[in-house]
Write an enzyme that holds these catalytic residues in place. Structure first.
Site, short mmCIF file in Angstrom:
data_model
loop_
_atom_site.label_atom_id
_atom_site.label_comp_id
_atom_site.label_asym_id
_atom_site.label_seq_id
_atom_site.Cartn_x
_atom_site.Cartn_y
_atom_site.Cartn_z
N ASP A 45 11.25 72.82 -26.97
CA ASP A 45 12.46 72.37 -27.67
C ASP A 45 12.73 72.82 -28.96
O ASP A 45 13.84 73.07 -29.64
CB ASP A 45 12.70 70.74 -27.30
CG ASP A 45 12.61 70.34 -26.01
OD1 ASP A 45 13.04 71.11 -25.28
OD2 ASP A 45 12.68 69.28 -25.73
C1 LIG Z 1 20.17 69.30 -20.41
C2 LIG Z 1 20.09 69.41 -18.98
C3 LIG Z 1 18.88 69.34 -18.45
C4 LIG Z 1 20.89 68.50 -18.37
O1 LIG Z 1 21.07 68.54 -16.92
P1 LIG Z 1 22.39 68.45 -16.27
O2 LIG Z 1 21.91 68.55 -14.69
O3 LIG Z 1 23.06 69.61 -16.63
O4 LIG Z 1 23.11 67.11 -16.47
P2 LIG Z 1 24.12 66.31 -15.74
O5 LIG Z 1 25.12 67.28 -15.04
O6 LIG Z 1 23.48 65.11 -14.79
O7 LIG Z 1 24.80 65.51 -16.88
C5 LIG Z 1 25.62 64.47 -16.83
C6 LIG Z 1 26.81 64.36 -17.54
O8 LIG Z 1 26.37 65.03 -18.96
C7 LIG Z 1 26.93 66.27 -19.31
N1 LIG Z 1 25.98 66.95 -20.23
C8 LIG Z 1 24.79 67.65 -19.70
N2 LIG Z 1 24.34 68.30 -20.60
C9 LIG Z 1 25.07 68.04 -21.75
C10 LIG Z 1 25.05 68.44 -22.86
N3 LIG Z 1 24.08 69.42 -23.35
N4 LIG Z 1 25.94 68.30 -23.65
C11 LIG Z 1 27.10 67.50 -23.36
N5 LIG Z 1 27.23 66.95 -22.06
C12 LIG Z 1 26.14 67.30 -21.25
C13 LIG Z 1 27.20 66.99 -17.96
O9 LIG Z 1 28.19 67.89 -18.02
C14 LIG Z 1 27.55 65.76 -17.01
O10 LIG Z 1 28.95 65.41 -17.57
P3 LIG Z 1 30.05 65.07 -16.17
O11 LIG Z 1 29.93 66.51 -15.46
O12 LIG Z 1 31.37 64.76 -17.25
O13 LIG Z 1 29.55 63.99 -15.59
C15 LIG Z 1 20.78 71.09 -18.38
O14 LIG Z 1 22.00 71.10 -18.76
C16 LIG Z 1 19.86 72.17 -19.22
O15 LIG Z 1 18.86 72.60 -18.76
N6 LIG Z 1 20.38 72.55 -20.20
C17 LIG Z 1 19.66 73.74 -20.98
C18 LIG Z 1 18.49 73.72 -21.32
C19 LIG Z 1 18.03 72.51 -22.35
O16 LIG Z 1 18.93 71.90 -23.20
N7 LIG Z 1 17.20 71.47 -21.81
C20 LIG Z 1 16.85 70.32 -22.44
C21 LIG Z 1 16.16 70.69 -23.80
S1 LIG Z 1 15.70 69.20 -24.29
C22 LIG Z 1 14.36 68.46 -23.64
O17 LIG Z 1 13.62 69.27 -22.96
C23 LIG Z 1 14.05 66.99 -23.78
O18 LIG Z 1 14.64 66.35 -24.63
O19 LIG Z 1 12.91 66.93 -23.15
#
Ligand SMILES: CC(C)(COP(=O)(O)OP(=O)(O)OC[C@H]1O[C@@H](n2cnc3c(N)ncnc32)[C@H](O)[C@@H]1OP(=O)(O)O)[C@@H](O)C(=O)NCCC(=O)NCCSC(=O)C(=O)O
Length: 396
Positions: free
Chosen positions: A164
């Protein structure tokens, strides 16, 4: 305050749609260099708003720590009006950083229609768009099987989210490279970065993957340093000291300070070995550690430290976070920060030193606390329209 000398990115505006560690760290790195970074979250906060550790007030210290120096706006991202507002902000700012899954109206292709020179930097989990976090990427690549005690069977996770951190910094570099190109040519750019690729690149850059391809298994060796002499020793007062030698000079100094010159020379002759060479120090590390351990065991940590301090040997006492937090006031990086919801405490500014100056820490924003100024400055919306958006539930 950030001044001109420490704010080379003054004038760069960035909209950040992010959560967790990597993308917020990327945005904060830009903010600490003087960029105006507006973090946009869903109303009520993103998925990381309450992430531990927490202050006694319940406020997330993690969120406060990773969003210092930004402004904050909360928007109903599920509504078309909310997304339209964010698209307008991204177009006005010209630069967007995100790790969120793309929502309709906020993809690179759609935003580029509105702002052809847009720089759009996106962090993914995997290249193909699948989610990932530090722990899962680490598990996939082998690090937990090379970490931890030698005779331990299962994987050992690491508490430092290394990928990260690396991703946040790569994201900032990629964004700045694109911005530099834009300044020269007027072209925008779509920058993508995957957490998994950063970990894979690092495992490759360090030679670990080449070693595995050539058929050699990297051993798990506890607190020992791979390929040279380094390990922890216990002291008379029950503390532990980490000692590392990386060069022949370090080793000579360690032998001299511990008074083991004749013993080591005899061992070198008997084996035979040359402890001036890293591989010999590593191969015979158990024997060397056995000879060195009594010197540490006969001294307090303070006495061992005092003796080692005059040498080139790399060493440190082991401390807990609580112990490390006791002498923060003496660290030039740290300054008192009055963080709303947390209270005054010492927090880090930017580790970058520019012409001898460091940007001190700025507080993280109140969630959604900058709607008026952000929408006024970027979209020319008067306070009455901002109030109407709030009344309609479009912004928080
Ligand atoms: C961060 C994630 C794991 C989150 O998993 P997701 O499955 O996408 O999450 P969900 O859909 O369950 O998210 C619930 C709600 O939050 C919203 N959501 C999800 N991610 C985000 C971000 N980054 N910013 C704003 N909102 C977000 C999402 O659209 C849903 O909104 P609604 O649709 O409105 O309900 C993924 O997006 C991802 O792999 N991103 C790229 C890599 C990354 O950043 N990994 C984390 C690094 S930090 C790390 O490793 C750590 O902290 O540990």
């Amino acid at each position: 305050m950030i001044d001109d000398r420490t704010a080379p990115l003054a004038g760069l505006r960035v909209v950040e749609l992010s959560s967790f560690v990597a993308a917020p760290l990327g945005g904060m790195t830009l903010a600490q260099l003087g960029a105006d970074v507006v973090r946009v979250d869903p109303i009520g906060g993103g998925p990381d708003i309450g992430r531990w550790p927490l202050a006694p007030s319940g406020r997330s210290l993690y969120w406060a720590g990773l969003n210092k120096g930004k402004r904050s706006l909360t928007v109903d991202l599920r509504s078309a009006r909310g997304r339209e507002l964010v698209a307008g902000l991204a177009a006005a700012a010209g630069t967007l950083v995100t790790n969120a899954p793309p929502r309709p109206g906020l993809t690179y292709e759609e935003l580029r229609e509105r702002r052809p020179d847009l720089v759009y930097a996106r962090l993914l989990g995997h290249r193909d768009g699948r989610s990932a976090v530090d722990y899962t990427v680490n598990a996939e690549l082998g690090f937990p099987y090379a970490t931890g005690p030698e005779r331990h069977d299962g994987p050992v996770n690491h508490v430092l989210p290394a990928w990260d951190v690396a991703c946040g910094l790569y994201l900032a570099i990629g964004l700045l490279a694109a911005d530099r190109r834009r300044a020269a040519t007027g072209e925008g750019r779509h920058v993508e970065l995957a957490l998994h690729d950063v970990a894979l690149a690092t495992a490759g850059n360090l030679g670990y993957l080449a070693q595995a391809q050539l058929g050699e298994a990297r051993p798990r060796i506890g607190n020992d340093l791979y390929g040279d002499f380094g390990r922890d020793f216990g002291t008379a007062d029950g503390r532990r000291v980490m000692v590392v030698t990386l060069t022949a000079r370090h080793w000579r100094d360690l032998v001299a300070v511990t008074g083991l010159g004749r013993v080591m020379a005899a061992l070198e002759e008997a084996l035979p070995a040359d402890f001036g060479r890293d591989r010999d120090r590593y191969t015979h590390r158990e024997a060397l550690a056995g000879l060195l351990a009594p010197w540490f065991a006969a001294r307090t940590a303070a006495e061992a430290g005092k003796a080692l301090a005059g040498t080139s040997v790399l060493w440190s006492h082991y401390r807990t976070f609580a112990e490390a937090a006791t002498d923060l006031a003496g660290q030039p990086l740290m300054a008192e920060l009055a963080q709303p919801g947390v209270g005054p405490h010492l927090a880090p500014g930017s580790p970058l030193v520019l012409d001898g100056r460091q940007a001190p820490p700025e507080p993280a924003p109140e969630l959604g606390g900058d709607a008026e100024t952000v929408l006024g400055e970027l979209l020319d919306l008067p306070p009455s329209e901002v109030a109407a958006l709030r009344a309609d539930g479009v912004i928080g």
